[in-house]
Design an enzyme around this catalytic site. Sequence first.
Site, mmCIF file in Angstrom:
data_model
loop_
_atom_site.group_PDB
_atom_site.id
_atom_site.type_symbol
_atom_site.label_atom_id
_atom_site.label_comp_id
_atom_site.label_asym_id
_atom_site.label_seq_id
_atom_site.Cartn_x
_atom_site.Cartn_y
_atom_site.Cartn_z
ATOM 1 N N GLU A 398 0.813 -1.224 0.000
ATOM 2 C CA GLU A 398 0.000 0.000 0.000
ATOM 3 C C GLU A 398 0.843 1.270 0.000
ATOM 4 O O GLU A 398 0.703 2.115 0.881
ATOM 5 C CB GLU A 398 -0.922 -0.005 1.233
ATOM 6 C CG GLU A 398 -2.036 -1.027 1.164
ATOM 7 C CD GLU A 398 -3.195 -0.595 0.275
ATOM 8 O OE1 GLU A 398 -3.110 0.472 -0.362
ATOM 9 O OE2 GLU A 398 -4.194 -1.341 0.231
ATOM 10 N N GLU A 478 -4.464 -10.343 -0.428
ATOM 11 C CA GLU A 478 -5.343 -10.234 0.745
ATOM 12 C C GLU A 478 -6.770 -10.548 0.319
ATOM 13 O O GLU A 478 -7.248 -10.028 -0.692
ATOM 14 C CB GLU A 478 -5.288 -8.827 1.362
ATOM 15 C CG GLU A 478 -3.934 -8.489 1.954
ATOM 16 C CD GLU A 478 -3.861 -7.084 2.580
ATOM 17 O OE1 GLU A 478 -4.912 -6.529 2.970
ATOM 18 O OE2 GLU A 478 -2.736 -6.561 2.667
HETATM 19 C C1 IPT Z 1 -5.360 -3.641 3.524
HETATM 20 C C2 IPT Z 1 -3.993 -3.532 4.126
HETATM 21 O O1 IPT Z 1 -3.008 -3.947 3.222
HETATM 22 C C3 IPT Z 1 -3.852 -4.347 5.375
HETATM 23 O O2 IPT Z 1 -2.672 -3.951 6.028
HETATM 24 C C4 IPT Z 1 -5.038 -4.151 6.268
HETATM 25 O O3 IPT Z 1 -5.116 -2.810 6.657
HETATM 26 C C5 IPT Z 1 -6.271 -4.529 5.539
HETATM 27 O O4 IPT Z 1 -6.420 -3.705 4.410
HETATM 28 C C6 IPT Z 1 -7.525 -4.308 6.359
HETATM 29 O O5 IPT Z 1 -7.496 -4.870 7.603
HETATM 30 S S1 IPT Z 1 -5.602 -2.174 2.612
HETATM 31 C C7 IPT Z 1 -7.293 -1.978 2.294
HETATM 32 C C8 IPT Z 1 -7.569 -0.518 2.080
HETATM 33 C C9 IPT Z 1 -7.741 -2.724 1.100
#
Ligand code: IPT
Length: 953
Positions: A398, A478
Site C-alpha cells: 500500500e 489479501e
Molecule cells: C489492507 C492492508 O493492506 C492491510 O494492512 C489491512 O489494513 C487490511 O487492508 C484491512 O485490515 S488495505 C485496504 C484498504 C484494502
Amino acid sequence: MTSYVDSPSPGAGRRAPRADLQTDSPRLSLNGQWKFRLSPTAEGTDDPFEDWDTIRVPSHWVLEGHGEPWYTNTAYPFPLDPPHVPDENPTGDYRLRFDLPPHWPDTASVLRFQGVDSCARVWLNGTELGHSKGSRLPFEFEVTGLLLPRGNVLAVRVHRWSSGSYLEDQDMWWLPGIFRDVELLARPAGCVDDVFVHTGFADGTGTVRVDADRPGVVEIPSLSLRFDTGVSVSVDGVEPWSAESPRLYRGTLVAGGERVELAIGFRTVSIVDGRLFVNGRPILMRGVNRHEHDPHRGRSLDVETMRRDVLLMKRHNINAVRTSHYPPHPEFLRLCDEYGLWVVDECDIETHGFAYSGWEGNPPADPAWRDALVDRAQRMVERDKNHPSVIIWSLGNESGAGDAFGDIERWIRQRDPSRPIHYERDRSYRHSDFHSVMYPSLPELTEIGLREEPAPDGVSPGSPDDVRRRSLPHLLCEYGHAMGNGPGSLADYQRILESHERFCGAFIWEWIDHGLWGHDADGVPYLRHGGDLDQKPNGERFCLDGLLFADRTPSPGLVEYAKVIEPVVVDVRPSDITLRNRYDVIDLAHLRLLWTVADDGIAVASGELATPSVAARATAVLPVPPAALAVPPGTGERWLTVRAVLAADTPWAPAGHEVAWGQGMLAVFKPPAPSRSSTNVARFDPTTGRLTGFGDLAITGPWLDVWRAPIENDHGHGGLNDLARSWRAVGMDRFLHRTDEVSTLDDGTVVVRVHCGPATQTLALKAEFRWTPVDDRSVHLRVTVEPVGIWENTPIGNHTVTLPRLGLRFGLPATVETAEWFGPGPHESYVDSQTAARVGRHRASVDALQTPYPVPQENGNHVDTRWLRLYGGGRPRLRVTGDPHFAFTVRRWTTEDLDRAAHPQDLRPSDTVWLNIDHLQQGLGSASCGPALPDRYRIPVKPYEFGLTLSRG
Ligand code: IPT
C-alpha cells in the site's frame, strides 16, 4: 528538531547489509535488563543525576509501563509533512554496561541490532557509532578496537517518530523500542562476511553454488560433497525442497577459522506462460498474512511463539505466509525452512497515509527518499536470501507507485534473479511479476482467473502494460477479512482459486488479532483494541481481524479455513468415495483413511481403507467399504465419514492428526408415526398466545425475531455495505409485538396471529403460529410470515433492506446448562461458513456455545440442525425437531445485551437462557474490508413458512 531524525537518510555508520549467518564464532547476547529513561522530545535528557529505570531488551517500552501503545490503520499519528515529525517525540535512552566473556577473541567484532523501532542512534564507550532507521530490519556497526574487557557502556537513543515512520504506516500498533535481539559477534580473521547460497532443481538434479566474499570450503556430508566457494556443483538424486516436503541438506562453509552453518534446500522458482512453478510444478499457496503479534509483548516475539505460529499453521493446512508487512524476525524464516511453508517476504515499506494528501509527496515518487527505500529492500534481500522457504520478494504494501520501485526492482533483479517480485499497489504492475489485487468479489476473482479483468484506472486497454499484466500469474495478496465473526465465502473463493491456472496463491487477511492485554476500570483483564486507549486518531477495532484470537486460540474462521483448504478432498457418496489430492508435490502415502458409519450420530461400524496411491493433483475413486454397506438398518440419518489422518508423527503434528475428512449420507430411516393426541402439551397465555409452560418446563415465547447483534461485517467498510445501519434505521433492532388473535380449533390446534414491527414505520411482519398437538409429549408449530406495510421505501445506501435473521425467540430457565444436537457442528456455522461443520451428534454447555469475540457480536449459530435437546439442573428436557432443519443459538443474555456490550466482560448471565430457533440467518461475508455479501446469503423480505416440533424429554 534533530537533523538525523528528520532527514530521509536511512542511517549512517552502518556496515553493509549481509546474510543472517549462524556460525561457531563467539557471540554475546546483549539481551537482558538495560537502564532506561524516557524523554518527551528527541533531544532526550542529558541530566546525569536523573534516575534511570530498568527495562528488558528486547521489548517495546510502551508495553513495559512507559507511555502507551497507539493503533492507527492508515492514518499517520503526526502531521503529514514529510520528512518531519513533531517535537513531541517520545525518546528512550537505553544504557547497558557489559563485560566481555573471558577469551573473547582479540579480532574484529560487530554489534548487531535485529530491530529497533523507529530510529536508533548508538554509542559504545563514548564513541558514536552511527544511527539507523528501518524498524524491522537489522543493522550492524563495526566495533573493532572499541571494546574493553570489562565495563563497556553501550548507549542507544531510540526515537518513537522519525522520517522512517513515514515509510512504516502499516495497519498495526506503533510500538517503539529495541524490540529484537542485540548481539555482539566476534569476527575471526579471514572469516567470511557474507554468504549467498544459490540452488536449483530440475529433473531430479540439484545444483548448488555458495558465493562468499572470501574463499572457503563447503561440505554437505549427507551428499558426500566438498567443494570450494564460487564453484557450481550438480548433484543427482537429491530431494527438492518444497513446503510439503521441506528437505534441507545441512552443510557448512569453513573459512578463516570460522564454520558457518548452511541449511540448503534445492529448488527453482519460475514463471512460465503466466503460471508460477516451483521445481517445475505449479503451486497454489493457501496462505495467511502474518503480522508478528503477542498480546503482552507486541512485535517482540520469542522463538517459542514463532514456532507456535508455524505449528498452528501447519496443523490448519496453511502452506504459505506473506510476512505482512515487513520482514519477520529471522528465526521465523528458519522455522519456515524447517517445517515447510512458502514465504512471500515483504519489505518494511508502507506509505498508506499519503492517501490523505491525495498521494501528494508520496515517498516512492520523491527522489529524496530513494536511498531510504532501496536501503530497506537491500537489507531484506541480503538478510533473507539464503532461505529456501522465501520464494517471492514483495516490495512492500500500500505505497502507491513511484520510481523508487523501479530502482528497487532493478537492484533486486541484479542481486537475486532467482526469485520473482510481487508488488500489488502499482496498477501498471511494471515492477511486479504478478498481477495482484486485494479483496475482490467472487465475480471479480473469476474474471481475473479468466484473464478478463478490466484494465485498471490509468492503464489503457490494449496498451503494453495492459497486455503484460494479463499475462502474469495472479497472487491474491489479501482476501477473507477475518474481522470479528467471519470471514464467509471461503469455500466460494477456494473453488474459483482452484478453477483457473492463473492463480498461484491467496492469503487471508490476517493470521492473528492484534489485541493487547490490559485491564478495565474494575481490574478485569481484557484484550484491548485501538479504541480502548486514549490516543487519537485511532483505528479502533480494525486491528482485531485475525483467524487466531490475540491469545492464539483458533477462531471458528480458522477451523473453517483449515477445512476449506484441506489437502485432500474426500467426496463420500453411497456409490463410491473420491479422493482428490490437492497437494502440489506429494502423494497420499503419509495418510491413513479411517471410516465410521453413524446412525443419528451414534457410531455403528468403523474401519480403515487402504490408502491408494494418488499423485499430487490427481484423483482416485474407491469403492465404499463393504463392511460399511453391510450394517443392518438402524434409526435416523446414516452417515459415512472418512477421515484422512497422519500415519506417523511429523515434526509439526503427531500420528493421528486429522488433515482432511469427508462425509456422505448413506440412508435415512424414517421413525414410526407418532400416536396422535388432541391434548396440547403446551400451555398458552390466552391473551398473548405465548407459551407459559411446556409439560413441566417453564418456557416463554415465542417472539418472532429478526434481530442479530451486528457482526463486524454487517457494518461494511468506509460507509459501504453498512447493513447494520440500514437495519437500525428501519428499526429491526426494536420490533414491537402485538397479538391480534388467539383461538383454539376442534382438533386442539391453537392458532396465534401476531403483528411485529418497529415504531414509526408501517412496515411489519405478520405471522401466524399454528400449534398442533402431535402426541402427549409433542406439539408441532407451523409458522407463516408475511411482510406488510411499506418496505419498498426503505433502501438505504447501496442496498435494499434485508433481514438479519428470521426465526423465533424463546426464554428458558437458567437451569438449562447443556445443548445436545444432531446436525453440523461442533463449531458455529453459517450459511456461508459451514464447510468445517460435520454432521453428527454434538454436545456442549451453553457457556461453551458462545464464541467470545473480543468485540461482542452475533455468534454461536448452528445451521441445518435436525434436532436439539436442552437440559440441565435435573429439570425436564426440551427437544426441538426440525421440519426438516433449523438453526439455533442459545445464550444466557439477549441479542440486545450482546449488541450493547463493548467488551466480553460487559456480558453477564441473566436468569433466562435465550433460545433462538431460526428458519434463516444472514451469512457472514467479509464486508468489513471487502465486497458486499452476495445476495444468496441475505434474507429478502418476502413471505416465509417453516415448521418445527417441540417435545418433552
Ligand atoms: C489492507 C492492508 O493492506 C492491510 O494492512 C489491512 O489494513 C487490511 O487492508 C484491512 O485490515 S488495505 C485496504 C484498504 C484494502
